[in-house]
Enzyme design. Structure first.
Site, PDB file in Angstrom:
ATOM      1  N   ARG A  81     -15.750   2.977   3.794  1.00  0.00           N
ATOM      2  CA  ARG A  81     -16.564   4.124   4.218  1.00  0.00           C
ATOM      3  C   ARG A  81     -15.686   5.360   4.351  1.00  0.00           C
ATOM      4  O   ARG A  81     -16.010   6.435   3.873  1.00  0.00           O
ATOM      5  CB  ARG A  81     -17.260   3.838   5.544  1.00  0.00           C
ATOM      6  CG  ARG A  81     -18.262   4.949   5.928  1.00  0.00           C
ATOM      7  CD  ARG A  81     -18.598   4.941   7.396  1.00  0.00           C
ATOM      8  NE  ARG A  81     -17.478   5.417   8.207  1.00  0.00           N
ATOM      9  CZ  ARG A  81     -17.499   5.478   9.530  1.00  0.00           C
ATOM     10  NH1 ARG A  81     -18.562   5.054  10.193  1.00  0.00           N
ATOM     11  NH2 ARG A  81     -16.455   5.931  10.203  1.00  0.00           N
ATOM     12  N   GLY A  82     -14.577   5.212   5.040  1.00  0.00           N
ATOM     13  CA  GLY A  82     -13.686   6.340   5.281  1.00  0.00           C
ATOM     14  C   GLY A  82     -13.991   7.042   6.589  1.00  0.00           C
ATOM     15  O   GLY A  82     -15.079   6.911   7.161  1.00  0.00           O
ATOM     16  N   ASP A  83     -13.013   7.800   7.075  1.00  0.00           N
ATOM     17  CA  ASP A  83     -13.177   8.564   8.309  1.00  0.00           C
ATOM     18  C   ASP A  83     -13.933   9.857   8.040  1.00  0.00           C
ATOM     19  O   ASP A  83     -13.868  10.424   6.945  1.00  0.00           O
ATOM     20  CB  ASP A  83     -11.805   8.893   8.917  1.00  0.00           C
ATOM     21  CG  ASP A  83     -11.030   7.647   9.307  1.00  0.00           C
ATOM     22  OD1 ASP A  83     -11.669   6.686   9.799  1.00  0.00           O
ATOM     23  OD2 ASP A  83      -9.800   7.624   9.113  1.00  0.00           O
TER      24      ASP A  83
ATOM     25  N   HIS B 212      -7.957   2.856  -3.717  1.00  0.00           N
ATOM     26  CA  HIS B 212      -8.879   2.984  -2.597  1.00  0.00           C
ATOM     27  C   HIS B 212      -9.981   3.977  -2.973  1.00  0.00           C
ATOM     28  O   HIS B 212      -9.752   4.927  -3.728  1.00  0.00           O
ATOM     29  CB  HIS B 212      -8.156   3.508  -1.358  1.00  0.00           C
ATOM     30  CG  HIS B 212      -7.194   2.535  -0.760  1.00  0.00           C
ATOM     31  ND1 HIS B 212      -6.965   2.443   0.590  1.00  0.00           N
ATOM     32  CD2 HIS B 212      -6.383   1.600  -1.331  1.00  0.00           C
ATOM     33  CE1 HIS B 212      -6.060   1.513   0.832  1.00  0.00           C
ATOM     34  NE2 HIS B 212      -5.687   0.990  -0.316  1.00  0.00           N
TER      35      HIS B 212
ATOM     36  N   ALA C 164     -19.717   1.050   4.095  1.00  0.00           N
ATOM     37  CA  ALA C 164     -18.993   0.516   2.938  1.00  0.00           C
ATOM     38  C   ALA C 164     -19.856  -0.452   2.134  1.00  0.00           C
ATOM     39  O   ALA C 164     -19.723  -0.548   0.910  1.00  0.00           O
ATOM     40  CB  ALA C 164     -17.715  -0.182   3.402  1.00  0.00           C
TER      41      ALA C 164
ATOM     42  N   ALA D  29      -9.441  11.848   2.808  1.00  0.00           N
ATOM     43  CA  ALA D  29     -10.736  11.907   3.495  1.00  0.00           C
ATOM     44  C   ALA D  29     -11.753  12.642   2.637  1.00  0.00           C
ATOM     45  O   ALA D  29     -11.496  13.724   2.118  1.00  0.00           O
ATOM     46  CB  ALA D  29     -10.572  12.616   4.838  1.00  0.00           C
TER      47      ALA D  29
ATOM     48  N   HIS E 201     -13.810  -3.543  13.938  1.00  0.00           N
ATOM     49  CA  HIS E 201     -13.784  -2.119  13.640  1.00  0.00           C
ATOM     50  C   HIS E 201     -13.966  -1.344  14.949  1.00  0.00           C
ATOM     51  O   HIS E 201     -14.768  -1.745  15.797  1.00  0.00           O
ATOM     52  CB  HIS E 201     -14.911  -1.778  12.657  1.00  0.00           C
ATOM     53  CG  HIS E 201     -14.817  -0.398  12.092  1.00  0.00           C
ATOM     54  ND1 HIS E 201     -15.171   0.729  12.818  1.00  0.00           N
ATOM     55  CD2 HIS E 201     -14.405   0.054  10.875  1.00  0.00           C
ATOM     56  CE1 HIS E 201     -14.995   1.805  12.073  1.00  0.00           C
ATOM     57  NE2 HIS E 201     -14.521   1.432  10.903  1.00  0.00           N
TER      58      HIS E 201
ATOM     59  N   GLU F   3       0.839  -1.190   0.000  1.00  0.00           N
ATOM     60  CA  GLU F   3       0.000   0.000   0.000  1.00  0.00           C
ATOM     61  C   GLU F   3       0.874   1.240   0.000  1.00  0.00           C
ATOM     62  O   GLU F   3       1.842   1.325   0.760  1.00  0.00           O
ATOM     63  CB  GLU F   3      -0.914   0.029   1.229  1.00  0.00           C
ATOM     64  CG  GLU F   3      -1.778   1.300   1.304  1.00  0.00           C
ATOM     65  CD  GLU F   3      -2.543   1.432   2.599  1.00  0.00           C
ATOM     66  OE1 GLU F   3      -3.541   0.693   2.762  1.00  0.00           O
ATOM     67  OE2 GLU F   3      -2.145   2.265   3.456  1.00  0.00           O
TER      68      GLU F   3
END
Length: 283
Positions: free
Chosen positions: A105-107, A75, A125, A49, A149, A15
């Site tokens: 989903r993301g922060d 991503h 997500a 983000a 999570h 990554e």
């Protein structure tokens, strides 16, 4: 292609993240050139983000796919995105020949109010995965959490969401970072009992400085076993010794995973090709 690597006992992927400043791009491409020499099965590229660096993600994924001839995974987060935002990025990816995304989903972005967060278009997500599968031809993978999570109420509920991701079309999972392989083995057992049948790749982050424990690791919600905590306590004030000990810890983790039949490894390499090469040479 991605599916082919699971016909083997092991695979290796990395990554990377886009630079925050445009003038840092040249160095980013040098990092990618160095990583390409290790011949990974694919390289994934993170996403800012709320999609704040989506164009940079597309550019870097295109370089990986078209210049380096290595499969790229982009991503994609949805927490601050509309349907059109998502479709715009997927069109950009398809236009440059990148056909695989990691749907997240993301922060919550710093500038997003609580009200906006509660009323977001894609709550989870799973919603993004379903949308991408309905509206594009992209291959979709998803994330999973060996220690659950941070927002999940229980491991069982988190595994249930993982099963939903598979049912919505996720073809592969990449795990959040973890430092105790026993946690990962227990997680794999629970996932398989829950009829999660798609491949699960182990995500490994080498800890090469003690400050990582207080930032990246805390944010990920991963626990720190005593062995790693002792390493940080002993070598935290000596950067080079800490670096060597952290790399050795990651090597031990990966070799143990491989011995136990979990040979598909994704390294969160933090854009550090020298460290990544040292690990890959040892495994």
């Amino acid at each position: 292609m991605f599916k082919d690597m699971f016909e083997r006992d092991s695979s290796l992927s990395f990554e990377v993240f886009p630079p925050k400043k445009d003038d840092e791009f040249e160095n980013c491409y040098k990092v990618l050139d160095s990583l390409a020499e290790i011949n990974p099965d694919f390289i994934s590229v993170t996403y800012g983000a709320g999609g704040s660096r989506s164009k940079k993600t597309v550019d870097i994924a295109s370089y990986i796919q078209n210049q380096l001839k290595i499969d790229a995974m982009a991503h994609m987060t949805c927490v601050g995105s509309s349907e059109e935002d998502i479709l715009a990025v997927t069109r950009d990816l398809e236009a440059v020949g990148v056909n695989h995304v990691l749907a997240l989903r993301g922060d919550k972005p710093r500038d997003m109010s609580d009200e906006q967060f509660e009323q977001r278009i894609f709550p989870h997500a799973t919603d993004l995965i379903q949308f991408i599968n309905k509206n594009t031809n992209l291959i979709v993978s998803a994330s999973c959490y060996p220690e659950k999570h941070p927002e999940a109420i229980s491991m069982d509920s988190d595994i249930a969401f993982m099963k939903m991701k598979q049912d919505m079309g996720a073809e592969m999972f990449i795990s959040q970072l973890f430092f105790d392989n026993a946690d990962f083995y227990r997680f794999i057992e629970r996932a398989r009992r829950a009829e999660i049948t798609v491949p699960i790749v182990a995500g490994i982050m080498p800890i090469t400085s003690a400050k990582q424990i207080g930032s990246t690791v805390t944010l990920a919600g991963s626990s720190v076993p005593k062995k790693l905590a002792d390493i940080c306590a002993r070598y935290g004030e000596s950067p080079e010794d800490m670096r060597k000990a952290g790399i050795a810890y990651a090597i031990d983790q990966i070799n143990d995973l491989k011995r136990c039949g979990m040979g598909h490894i994704h390294i969160y390499c933090m854009n550090k090709p020298k460290m990544t090469k040292e690990i890959c040479d040892a495994i």
